[in-house]
Design a protein around this motif. Structure first.
Motif, PDB file in Angstrom:
ATOM      1  N   VAL A  80      -6.052 -35.452 -57.031  1.00 35.87           N
ATOM      2  CA  VAL A  80      -7.190 -34.952 -56.255  1.00 35.87           C
ATOM      3  C   VAL A  80      -6.755 -34.838 -54.803  1.00 35.87           C
ATOM      4  CG1 VAL A  80      -9.557 -35.348 -55.540  1.00 35.87           C
ATOM      5  CG2 VAL A  80      -8.818 -36.027 -57.833  1.00 35.87           C
ATOM      6  N   ALA A  81      -6.883 -33.623 -54.263  1.00 37.03           N
ATOM      7  CA  ALA A  81      -6.492 -33.406 -52.872  1.00 37.03           C
ATOM      8  C   ALA A  81      -7.512 -34.033 -51.935  1.00 37.03           C
ATOM      9  CB  ALA A  81      -6.385 -31.907 -52.594  1.00 37.03           C
ATOM     10  N   PRO A  82      -7.090 -34.472 -50.752  1.00 36.95           N
ATOM     11  CA  PRO A  82      -8.042 -35.019 -49.780  1.00 36.95           C
ATOM     12  C   PRO A  82      -9.087 -33.988 -49.403  1.00 36.95           C
ATOM     13  CG  PRO A  82      -5.769 -35.484 -49.141  1.00 36.95           C
ATOM     14  CD  PRO A  82      -5.712 -34.516 -50.292  1.00 36.95           C
ATOM     15  N   GLU A  83     -10.256 -34.439 -49.114  1.00 38.68           N
ATOM     16  CA  GLU A  83     -11.351 -33.555 -48.724  1.00 38.68           C
ATOM     17  C   GLU A  83     -11.141 -33.106 -47.283  1.00 38.68           C
ATOM     18  OE1 GLU A  83     -14.242 -31.120 -48.808  1.00 38.68           O
ATOM     19  OE2 GLU A  83     -13.817 -32.327 -50.581  1.00 38.68           O
ATOM     20  N   PHE A  87     -12.632 -30.581 -41.612  1.00 38.39           N
ATOM     21  CA  PHE A  87     -11.663 -30.596 -40.516  1.00 38.39           C
ATOM     22  C   PHE A  87     -11.610 -29.227 -39.846  1.00 38.39           C
ATOM     23  CE2 PHE A  87      -7.628 -30.571 -38.348  1.00 38.39           C
ATOM     24  CZ  PHE A  87      -7.482 -31.881 -37.913  1.00 38.39           C
ATOM     25  N   PRO A  88     -11.676 -29.179 -38.514  1.00 39.11           N
ATOM     26  CA  PRO A  88     -11.668 -27.889 -37.797  1.00 39.11           C
ATOM     27  C   PRO A  88     -10.264 -27.296 -37.740  1.00 39.11           C
ATOM     28  CG  PRO A  88     -11.825 -29.695 -36.228  1.00 39.11           C
ATOM     29  CD  PRO A  88     -11.881 -30.319 -37.593  1.00 39.11           C
ATOM     30  N   VAL A  89      -9.883 -26.598 -38.768  1.00 37.80           N
ATOM     31  CA  VAL A  89      -8.512 -26.105 -38.888  1.00 37.80           C
ATOM     32  C   VAL A  89      -8.191 -25.080 -37.804  1.00 37.80           C
ATOM     33  CG1 VAL A  89      -6.930 -24.829 -40.385  1.00 37.80           C
ATOM     34  CG2 VAL A  89      -8.428 -26.569 -41.350  1.00 37.80           C
ATOM     35  N   ILE A 148      -1.052 -26.512 -42.081  1.00 42.05           N
ATOM     36  CA  ILE A 148      -1.651 -27.759 -41.616  1.00 42.05           C
ATOM     37  C   ILE A 148      -1.744 -28.719 -42.794  1.00 42.05           C
ATOM     38  CG2 ILE A 148      -4.024 -26.969 -41.991  1.00 42.05           C
ATOM     39  CD1 ILE A 148      -4.822 -28.617 -39.505  1.00 42.05           C
ATOM     40  N   ASP A 149      -1.499 -30.002 -42.520  1.00 40.12           N
ATOM     41  CA  ASP A 149      -1.619 -31.052 -43.521  1.00 40.12           C
ATOM     42  C   ASP A 149      -2.591 -32.090 -42.964  1.00 40.12           C
ATOM     43  OD1 ASP A 149      -1.329 -32.775 -45.613  1.00 40.12           O
ATOM     44  OD2 ASP A 149       0.668 -33.494 -45.055  1.00 40.12           O
ATOM     45  N   VAL A 150      -3.771 -32.160 -43.557  1.00 37.38           N
ATOM     46  CA  VAL A 150      -4.825 -33.046 -43.065  1.00 37.38           C
ATOM     47  C   VAL A 150      -4.747 -34.380 -43.800  1.00 37.38           C
ATOM     48  CG1 VAL A 150      -7.308 -33.317 -42.730  1.00 37.38           C
ATOM     49  CG2 VAL A 150      -6.263 -31.053 -42.564  1.00 37.38           C
ATOM     50  N   ALA A 151      -4.813 -35.468 -43.052  1.00 37.92           N
ATOM     51  CA  ALA A 151      -4.759 -36.803 -43.646  1.00 37.92           C
ATOM     52  C   ALA A 151      -6.064 -37.116 -44.363  1.00 37.92           C
ATOM     53  CB  ALA A 151      -4.477 -37.849 -42.569  1.00 37.92           C
ATOM     54  N   ALA A 152      -6.014 -38.169 -45.189  1.00 40.08           N
ATOM     55  CA  ALA A 152      -7.179 -38.534 -45.991  1.00 40.08           C
ATOM     56  C   ALA A 152      -8.359 -38.967 -45.128  1.00 40.08           C
ATOM     57  CB  ALA A 152      -6.801 -39.627 -46.977  1.00 40.08           C
ATOM     58  N   ASP A 153      -8.079 -39.478 -43.917  1.00 40.47           N
ATOM     59  CA  ASP A 153      -9.183 -39.916 -43.054  1.00 40.47           C
ATOM     60  C   ASP A 153      -9.930 -38.757 -42.418  1.00 40.47           C
ATOM     61  OD1 ASP A 153      -7.450 -38.991 -41.103  1.00 40.47           O
ATOM     62  OD2 ASP A 153      -6.940 -40.968 -40.327  1.00 40.47           O
ATOM     63  N   ASN A 154      -9.405 -37.527 -42.603  1.00 37.59           N
ATOM     64  CA  ASN A 154     -10.049 -36.319 -42.093  1.00 37.59           C
ATOM     65  C   ASN A 154     -10.129 -36.301 -40.569  1.00 37.59           C
ATOM     66  OD1 ASN A 154     -10.938 -33.864 -43.174  1.00 37.59           O
ATOM     67  ND2 ASN A 154     -13.068 -34.338 -42.706  1.00 37.59           N
ATOM     68  N   ARG A 169      14.496 -18.150 -35.379  1.00 34.77           N
ATOM     69  CA  ARG A 169      13.135 -18.619 -35.630  1.00 34.77           C
ATOM     70  C   ARG A 169      13.194 -20.099 -35.999  1.00 34.77           C
ATOM     71  NH1 ARG A 169      11.062 -17.187 -40.053  1.00 34.77           N
ATOM     72  NH2 ARG A 169       8.902 -17.496 -39.418  1.00 34.77           N
ATOM     73  N   TRP A 170      12.145 -20.827 -35.565  1.00 35.82           N
ATOM     74  CA  TRP A 170      12.065 -22.253 -35.840  1.00 35.82           C
ATOM     75  C   TRP A 170      10.631 -22.620 -36.195  1.00 35.82           C
ATOM     76  CZ3 TRP A 170      16.608 -25.057 -35.576  1.00 35.82           C
ATOM     77  CH2 TRP A 170      17.666 -24.457 -34.904  1.00 35.82           C
ATOM     78  N   LEU A 171      10.471 -23.842 -36.673  1.00 35.87           N
ATOM     79  CA  LEU A 171       9.155 -24.425 -36.878  1.00 35.87           C
ATOM     80  C   LEU A 171       9.042 -25.677 -36.020  1.00 35.87           C
ATOM     81  CD1 LEU A 171       8.853 -24.247 -40.791  1.00 35.87           C
ATOM     82  CD2 LEU A 171       8.013 -22.590 -39.118  1.00 35.87           C
ATOM     83  N   LEU A 172       7.830 -25.951 -35.562  1.00 31.50           N
ATOM     84  CA  LEU A 172       7.555 -27.164 -34.792  1.00 31.50           C
ATOM     85  C   LEU A 172       6.379 -27.874 -35.441  1.00 31.50           C
ATOM     86  CD1 LEU A 172       8.281 -28.827 -32.188  1.00 31.50           C
ATOM     87  CD2 LEU A 172       6.342 -27.647 -31.112  1.00 31.50           C
ATOM     88  N   SER A 173       6.588 -29.133 -35.815  1.00 32.57           N
ATOM     89  CA  SER A 173       5.539 -29.951 -36.425  1.00 32.57           C
ATOM     90  C   SER A 173       4.881 -30.793 -35.337  1.00 32.57           C
ATOM     91  CB  SER A 173       6.158 -30.848 -37.510  1.00 32.57           C
ATOM     92  OG  SER A 173       5.189 -31.719 -38.051  1.00 32.57           O
ATOM     93  N   VAL A 174       3.554 -30.675 -35.224  1.00 31.28           N
ATOM     94  CA  VAL A 174       2.813 -31.332 -34.143  1.00 31.28           C
ATOM     95  C   VAL A 174       1.747 -32.247 -34.746  1.00 31.28           C
ATOM     96  CG1 VAL A 174       1.446 -30.987 -32.054  1.00 31.28           C
ATOM     97  CG2 VAL A 174       3.155 -29.277 -32.722  1.00 31.28           C
ATOM     98  N   PRO A 175       1.839 -33.573 -34.530  1.00 31.90           N
ATOM     99  CA  PRO A 175       0.783 -34.469 -35.019  1.00 31.90           C
ATOM    100  C   PRO A 175      -0.396 -34.479 -34.050  1.00 31.90           C
ATOM    101  CG  PRO A 175       2.532 -35.757 -34.002  1.00 31.90           C
ATOM    102  CD  PRO A 175       2.976 -34.318 -33.949  1.00 31.90           C
ATOM    103  N   VAL A 176      -1.608 -34.318 -34.583  1.00 37.40           N
ATOM    104  CA  VAL A 176      -2.799 -34.262 -33.732  1.00 37.40           C
ATOM    105  C   VAL A 176      -3.886 -35.148 -34.316  1.00 37.40           C
ATOM    106  CG1 VAL A 176      -2.277 -31.913 -32.950  1.00 37.40           C
ATOM    107  CG2 VAL A 176      -3.771 -32.267 -34.918  1.00 37.40           C
TER     108      VAL A 176
END
Length: 332
Positions: A80-83, A87-89, A148-154, A169-176
């Protein structure tokens, strides 16, 4: 002499009912016995129907029960994926894009500019250089939200954006983290490699109608000149009845019709690929008369080759344009 039949005929089953008068129930003696005739058959049939209905219900339930247990077992085992619906994507994506535009562009000749701009993305007390040692320079652009990967705590998420620096080209992962309509970067970002370009499978060149290509070239040259100017009256001369074609409004001019590709087949309608070179105004001041044009290439009009797909219809002796759009596959 014929023998008389000893078999009694029941008037309730056979024969004409009018030939057998019904007994007077008020005067007839009461005899306690079970019904043996056809008058009770409807009860028998009702009973049989109820019995068969019960049998069907039992069989159906017996088959359905293990099936439901089996399918419920499969659903229970599925992850079951997190709800993430709350989350304001989009807002998180915009926040990460803006942060990346500041974080990935720095110049040691003016480090304070980046420090000041990063303040809008970091929590109070976090070191403003945010991992940069203050030397060198970097330039990045074409920043786009990737995933985007949203944590279980939403509340926490990791936003990945794509960007280009130099030829790569590159990717940048940003924790928010978000609270209400506010966001903050919660930790150090991470550079990741972008996927390589896809392998493009080769396709066979179409069989070309060279005769029709030569025939259509003058028509298409006139059409693309009108298309570049955006002159409505001129475009009508090349368009089919009912077709509405809007041009480029004079921002470009036709420098050259490079190629016309007409596949074989079709009598009254053809799908044609045309490759053109647009002359793009440079916007720079004109070079002085004494200046060699080659010494100032930025002042000369640019040439930009592009490919179009046109639907042509034959009306009488003319081929007219019903539709124009970008070509889907490279033609050269």
């Amino acid at each position: 002499m014929a023998r008389r039949s000893t078999v009694q005929q029941d008037p309730r089953i056979a024969g004409d009912p009018e030939s057998y008068p019904l007994p007077d129930l008020d005067s007839a003696p009461v005899r306690r016995r079970g019904w043996s005739g056809g008058g009770g058959r409807w009860l028998v049939w009702v009973g049989r129907a109820i019995l068969w209905a019960l049998i069907v219900v039992i069989v159906v339930n017996g088959v359905r029960a293990p099936f439901e247990r089996f399918t419920q077992g499969e659903n229970a085992a599925a992850p079951v994926a997190p709800e993430n619906s709350g989350f304001p994507v989009q807002q998180a994506a915009g926040f990460a894009n803006q942060f990346a535009a500041v974080y990935l562009n720095f110049d040691a000749t003016n480090p304070e500019q980046r420090d000041e701009r990063l303040t809008a993305f970091l929590a109070p007390g976090v070191e403003r250089r945010f991992g940069w040692n203050g030397y060198g320079r970097m330039s990045a652009g074409a920043i786009q939200f990737q995933s985007i990967d949203v944590a279980a705590d939403n509340e926490n998420a990791t936003v990945v954006v794509s960007f280009q620096s130099g030829s790569k080209r590159w990717l940048l992962s940003v924790p928010v983290y978000h609270s209400g309509d506010r966001f903050v970067v919660t930790g150090r970002p991470a550079l990741l490699p972008a996927p390589a370009v896809a392998d493009l499978p080769a396709v066979a060149d179409p069989d070309r109608d060279n005769s029709l290509e030569d025939q259509l070239r003058p028509t298409l040259e006139g059409f693309f000149k009108a298309y570049a100017s955006g002159n409505t009256a001129e475009l009508r001369l090349y368009a089919t009845d009912g077709a509405t074609i809007e041009g480029l409004g004079g921002s470009f001019t036709l420098a050259q019709l490079t190629d016309v590709i007409v596949p074989v087949g079709g009598e009254s309608s053809r799908t044609v690929t045309a490759v053109v070179v647009w002359a793009v105004p440079s916007g720079a001041a004109a070079a002085l008369p004494s200046t060699d044009p080659a010494a100032d290439p930025a002042a000369q009009p640019a040439g930009l080759e592009q490919a179009y797909q046109l639907t042509l219809e034959r009306q009488g002796e003319k081929w007219l344009v019903g539709r124009i759009q970008g070509a889907g596959r490279s033609v050269g």
